[in-house]
Design a protein around this motif. Sequence first.
Motif, PDB file in Angstrom:
ATOM      1  N   UNK A  29      36.857   3.897  -4.118  1.00  0.00           N
ATOM      2  CA  UNK A  29      35.535   3.973  -3.113  1.00  0.00           C
ATOM      3  C   UNK A  29      36.182   4.334  -1.730  1.00  0.00           C
ATOM      4  N   UNK A  30      36.252   5.318  -1.098  1.00  0.00           N
ATOM      5  CA  UNK A  30      36.655   5.296   0.282  1.00  0.00           C
ATOM      6  C   UNK A  30      35.601   5.084   1.336  1.00  0.00           C
ATOM      7  N   UNK A  31      35.594   4.216   1.936  1.00  0.00           N
ATOM      8  CA  UNK A  31      34.580   3.727   2.871  1.00  0.00           C
ATOM      9  C   UNK A  31      34.884   3.931   4.367  1.00  0.00           C
ATOM     10  N   UNK A  32      34.513   4.777   5.042  1.00  0.00           N
ATOM     11  CA  UNK A  32      34.605   5.073   6.320  1.00  0.00           C
ATOM     12  C   UNK A  32      33.910   4.125   7.320  1.00  0.00           C
ATOM     13  N   UNK A  33      34.468   3.236   8.122  1.00  0.00           N
ATOM     14  CA  UNK A  33      33.978   2.346   9.154  1.00  0.00           C
ATOM     15  C   UNK A  33      34.103   3.096  10.404  1.00  0.00           C
ATOM     16  N   UNK A  34      33.070   3.199  11.058  1.00  0.00           N
ATOM     17  CA  UNK A  34      33.117   3.908  12.417  1.00  0.00           C
ATOM     18  C   UNK A  34      32.150   2.991  13.310  1.00  0.00           C
ATOM     19  N   UNK A  35      33.035   2.178  14.146  1.00  0.00           N
ATOM     20  CA  UNK A  35      32.359   1.092  14.737  1.00  0.00           C
ATOM     21  C   UNK A  35      33.044   1.054  16.188  1.00  0.00           C
ATOM     22  N   UNK A  36      32.340   0.300  17.130  1.00  0.00           N
ATOM     23  CA  UNK A  36      33.286   0.007  18.378  1.00  0.00           C
ATOM     24  C   UNK A  36      34.048  -1.251  18.157  1.00  0.00           C
ATOM     25  N   UNK A  37      35.231  -0.993  18.656  1.00  0.00           N
ATOM     26  CA  UNK A  37      36.124  -2.067  18.589  1.00  0.00           C
ATOM     27  C   UNK A  37      36.849  -2.327  19.966  1.00  0.00           C
TER      28      UNK A  37
END
Length: 388
Positions: A29-37
């Motif tokens: 399962x491809x999970x895309x994490x788009x978050x501020x780092x």
Amino acid sequence: MNARTSLTALAAAAALLASASAMAQGAKLKVGLMLPYTGTYAALGVAIENGFRLYLAEQGGKIGGREVEFSKVDDESDPAKATENVNKLIKRDGVDVLIGTVHSGVAMAMAKAAKDNNVLLIVPNAGADAVTGPMCGNNIYRSSFSNWQPGYATGEVMAKKGIKKAVTITWKYAAGDESVKGFKEAFEKGGGSVVKELTLPFPNVEFQALLTEIAAIKPDAVYTFFAGGGAVKFVKDYDAAGLKKSIPLYGSGFLTDGTLEAQGASADGLFTALHYGDSLDNAKDKSFRLAYAKTYKLQPDVYAVQGYDAAQILGIGLNAVKGDVSKKAEFAAAVEKAKIDSPRGAFTLSKAHNPVQDMYLRQVVGKENKVVGIASKSLADPARGCKG
Ligand code: PHB
């Protein structure tokens, strides 16, 4: 059937076949994490990812029977880069699900891209009211709150304390605006009035001129929305300006969540309202806090809880469709009837997929946001034109 609809039907059939064959081959399962780092919300992004990964680890590394592969993008909390960033995950990496983000402006662009491409999106923080309003859909979920919710709950608290005259101060963007709107609605309903609404651009932290203005107005209290690095600086500056004793400071709980180490004594005694706190008496929270502290050598905060619950929502939906993300309606049906066993206390999702949840009244005692009462029981976001 005209050429366009038959093309759309073909594309849908091809997508179904692709997802069925990927699953038959046991694809991850491809999970895309788009978050501020990076930037003022960097710590929030990290806490969300930590929470998400903790739930995954508890499930033996699988969600909906599938192993997980992550793609990550640092969105920098920058709405100007949001569409390009989300397309890296959707078009370049072909993710099955998007998890993000913290900043409301960035989340709006993500929701639009998720809609346009019919990709599953779970928002683990950003409160932008429209995401679970006009932009709602059977591929869009939120594990956190709407901006209105903590604002409204804090307004109720302040009105009940008999405060009459308030000044608001926040960043000028959707989260600040909508938080103040929620606050004002409850505060004015309870007999208070807002005499001045002060703002500065996100993520500016030059508060001095505005603090001088507050000192001159002398309201009974101040309501604020700030979070992350900006919240640390605001609470310290408010104290250093000598305002803390004379003009009580209130806020939605982001003001003091994940920030207390850095705020030190300047935060002591502050009252806020939020859907989490540090001294909840429930079994799920106890086990969550133990596991989180053991894994990360850190105490969790509201953002970690929201990341954990985003993974729980994904798990509930994917279990119901045996890992097949193309079955959006069945996914939605399962999540809509679920009671989510959150560290914040169990909650359900509204028809628009926003949590219906208790808002706690918290007071800072030492390094804790101690829960001292319920500000608002089972608070649901008002209906905002979600057609489902
Ligand atoms: C938002 O932009 O929606 C936002 C950011 C940080 C928070 C809460 C809301 O802590």
